[in-house]
Design a protein around this motif. Structure first.
Motif, PDB file in Angstrom:
ATOM      1  N   GLU A  81       0.813  -1.208   0.000  1.00  0.00           N
ATOM      2  CA  GLU A  81       0.000   0.000   0.000  1.00  0.00           C
ATOM      3  C   GLU A  81       0.856   1.272   0.000  1.00  0.00           C
ATOM      4  OE1 GLU A  81      -2.668  -0.220   3.250  1.00  0.00           O
ATOM      5  OE2 GLU A  81      -3.820  -1.902   2.426  1.00  0.00           O
ATOM      6  N   SER A  82       1.968   1.225   0.648  1.00  0.00           N
ATOM      7  CA  SER A  82       2.839   2.408   0.684  1.00  0.00           C
ATOM      8  C   SER A  82       3.315   2.788  -0.714  1.00  0.00           C
ATOM      9  CB  SER A  82       4.045   2.156   1.592  1.00  0.00           C
ATOM     10  OG  SER A  82       3.644   1.955   2.924  1.00  0.00           O
ATOM     11  N   LYS A  83       3.707   1.793  -1.495  1.00  0.00           N
ATOM     12  CA  LYS A  83       4.154   2.075  -2.854  1.00  0.00           C
ATOM     13  C   LYS A  83       2.999   2.602  -3.700  1.00  0.00           C
ATOM     14  CE  LYS A  83       7.234  -0.497  -4.794  1.00  0.00           C
ATOM     15  NZ  LYS A  83       7.986  -1.588  -5.450  1.00  0.00           N
TER      16      LYS A  83
ATOM     17  N   ASN B 272       2.438   6.191  -2.869  1.00  0.00           N
ATOM     18  CA  ASN B 272       3.495   7.026  -3.432  1.00  0.00           C
ATOM     19  C   ASN B 272       3.232   7.344  -4.903  1.00  0.00           C
ATOM     20  OD1 ASN B 272       4.976   7.259  -1.101  1.00  0.00           O
ATOM     21  ND2 ASN B 272       6.273   5.479  -1.537  1.00  0.00           N
ATOM     22  N   VAL B 273       2.804   6.346  -5.652  1.00  0.00           N
ATOM     23  CA  VAL B 273       2.521   6.560  -7.069  1.00  0.00           C
ATOM     24  C   VAL B 273       1.341   7.503  -7.245  1.00  0.00           C
ATOM     25  CG1 VAL B 273       1.804   5.436  -9.207  1.00  0.00           C
ATOM     26  CG2 VAL B 273       3.514   4.347  -7.752  1.00  0.00           C
ATOM     27  N   VAL B 274       0.268   7.276  -6.458  1.00  0.00           N
ATOM     28  CA  VAL B 274      -0.908   8.144  -6.541  1.00  0.00           C
ATOM     29  C   VAL B 274      -0.543   9.576  -6.162  1.00  0.00           C
ATOM     30  CG1 VAL B 274      -3.178   8.606  -5.555  1.00  0.00           C
ATOM     31  CG2 VAL B 274      -2.526   6.258  -6.135  1.00  0.00           C
ATOM     32  N   ASN B 275       0.254   9.726  -5.113  1.00  0.00           N
ATOM     33  CA  ASN B 275       0.673  11.052  -4.663  1.00  0.00           C
ATOM     34  C   ASN B 275       1.527  11.752  -5.716  1.00  0.00           C
ATOM     35  OD1 ASN B 275       0.875  13.179  -2.804  1.00  0.00           O
ATOM     36  ND2 ASN B 275       2.831  12.417  -2.039  1.00  0.00           N
ATOM     37  N   ALA B 276       2.425  11.011  -6.352  1.00  0.00           N
ATOM     38  CA  ALA B 276       3.276  11.584  -7.402  1.00  0.00           C
ATOM     39  C   ALA B 276       2.443  12.041  -8.590  1.00  0.00           C
ATOM     40  CB  ALA B 276       4.325  10.561  -7.842  1.00  0.00           C
TER      41      ALA B 276
ATOM     42  N   ASP C 254       4.251   7.829   4.031  1.00  0.00           N
ATOM     43  CA  ASP C 254       5.489   7.899   3.280  1.00  0.00           C
ATOM     44  C   ASP C 254       6.684   7.783   4.215  1.00  0.00           C
ATOM     45  OD1 ASP C 254       3.985   8.191   1.071  1.00  0.00           O
ATOM     46  OD2 ASP C 254       4.249  10.377   0.888  1.00  0.00           O
ATOM     47  N   ASN C 255       6.615   8.460   5.335  1.00  0.00           N
ATOM     48  CA  ASN C 255       7.735   8.421   6.290  1.00  0.00           C
ATOM     49  C   ASN C 255       7.917   7.030   6.885  1.00  0.00           C
ATOM     50  OD1 ASN C 255       8.256  11.110   5.893  1.00  0.00           O
ATOM     51  ND2 ASN C 255       6.901  11.773   7.559  1.00  0.00           N
ATOM     52  N   SER C 256       6.787   6.354   7.163  1.00  0.00           N
ATOM     53  CA  SER C 256       6.896   5.010   7.738  1.00  0.00           C
ATOM     54  C   SER C 256       7.502   4.048   6.736  1.00  0.00           C
ATOM     55  CB  SER C 256       5.506   4.528   8.159  1.00  0.00           C
ATOM     56  OG  SER C 256       4.641   4.421   7.052  1.00  0.00           O
ATOM     57  N   GLU C 257       7.200   4.268   5.453  1.00  0.00           N
ATOM     58  CA  GLU C 257       7.786   3.387   4.440  1.00  0.00           C
ATOM     59  C   GLU C 257       9.302   3.598   4.383  1.00  0.00           C
ATOM     60  OE1 GLU C 257       7.738   2.655  -0.361  1.00  0.00           O
ATOM     61  OE2 GLU C 257       6.744   4.393   0.526  1.00  0.00           O
ATOM     62  N   GLY C 258       9.711   4.897   4.498  1.00  0.00           N
ATOM     63  CA  GLY C 258      11.143   5.154   4.467  1.00  0.00           C
ATOM     64  C   GLY C 258      11.853   4.519   5.622  1.00  0.00           C
TER      65      GLY C 258
END
Length: 271
Positions: free
Chosen positions: A198-200, A203-207, A264-268
């Motif tokens: 879900e994190s990825k 990220n794509v949707v946000n980009a 996003d931060n948790s994914e990092g």
């Protein structure tokens, strides 16, 4: 313009005085004397006839052709088109073209040289403004085109990633061996799992959302959030007497944004 060769020939071939010659050709006497001395004008020694009295040449009145010998078009053009910070004056033109001051002042007044000079300066300034505006417009068009070229490249990267059906099921991990004080090694491992990453996906949707907003801003199109904020500010500070009620749109939107960035931060951190 003064035909100095003609003036010289007339002086050397007749007995006309310098004063009469100057008046005939509308030349300052001092200028004529200076020219005669500098170029060495001289008269021959004609044979004298004792039986005939010496004739004294009388200056002829200038006809229309001689009066028009001065190129007033050139003088006027030089005066009108000279729009420097310190442009030429009537006196400087009178000295340059060997014309009396009173005569050039009269001609300038009759032909409205001052107004022509002002109009010419305004037209030059207006043309300069138009060229500046065109140059700025071209620069903005080029910047907009470059912006969309970059956006297209970024969208191509996203599209390329989406062509892989397993893209959102892939997980990247960093494996490290040898945690002691000695040597250790690290290895990047990618594996496909059954659960959706879900994190990825976020990220794509946000980009994609940021790219779309960037393109809309380039075209001067406000998104829903900005439109709503402007409307709320207008009601608050625009002097509108109508009462309004905060519908919580901004707060909800800020909360959603904070949640996305937290993901996003948790994914990092996990990576």
């Amino acid at each position: 313009m003064i035909n100095w060769e003609e003036v010289r020939q007339e002086y050397e071939s007749t007995d006309i005085t310098l004063k009469a010659l100057a008046e005939k050709h509308d030349i300052k006497l001092g200028t004529l004397k200076s020219r005669k001395s500098r170029e060495g004008w001289s008269r021959g020694s004609p044979k004298k006839d004792a039986t005939k009295p010496k004739k004294v040449a009388t200056p002829k009145k200038k006809d229309a052709t001689e009066k028009d010998a001065i190129s007033w078009i050139d003088i006027e053009n030089e005066y009108v088109t000279d729009i420097r910070r310190k442009p030429c004056t009537l006196r400087s033109l009178a000295e340059k073209y060997n014309v009396s001051m009173s005569r050039i002042e009269k001609y300038a007044a009759e032909n409205d040289w001052s107004t022509k000079r002002s109009n010419y300066a305004e037209s030059v300034q207006e043309k300069h403004k138009q060229k500046t505006a065109e140059r700025i417009s071209d620069d903005l068009a080029e910047a907009t085109a470059r912006h969309f070229r970059v956006s297209d490249k970024l969208l191509s990267v996203i599209e390329s990633a989406l062509e892989d059906d397993n893209e959102f099921y892939k997980v990247v991990e960093k494996l490290r061996t040898g945690y002691g004080p000695g040597e250790f090694s690290e290895e990047i491992v990618m594996e496909t799992v059954d659960a959706l990453n879900e994190s990825k996906l976020l990220n794509v949707v946000n980009a994609a959302d940021k790219l779309q907003k960037m393109q809309r801003q380039t075209l001067g199109i406000l998104d829903v959030k900005d439109q709503h904020k402007i409307e709320m500010d207008r009601k608050k500070f625009g002097g509108d007497d109508e009462e309004y009620e905060d519908d919580g749109f901004n707060d909800a939107l800020h909360a959603m944004t904070a949640e996305v960035w937290a993901d996003d931060n948790s994914e990092g951190e996990e990576s």
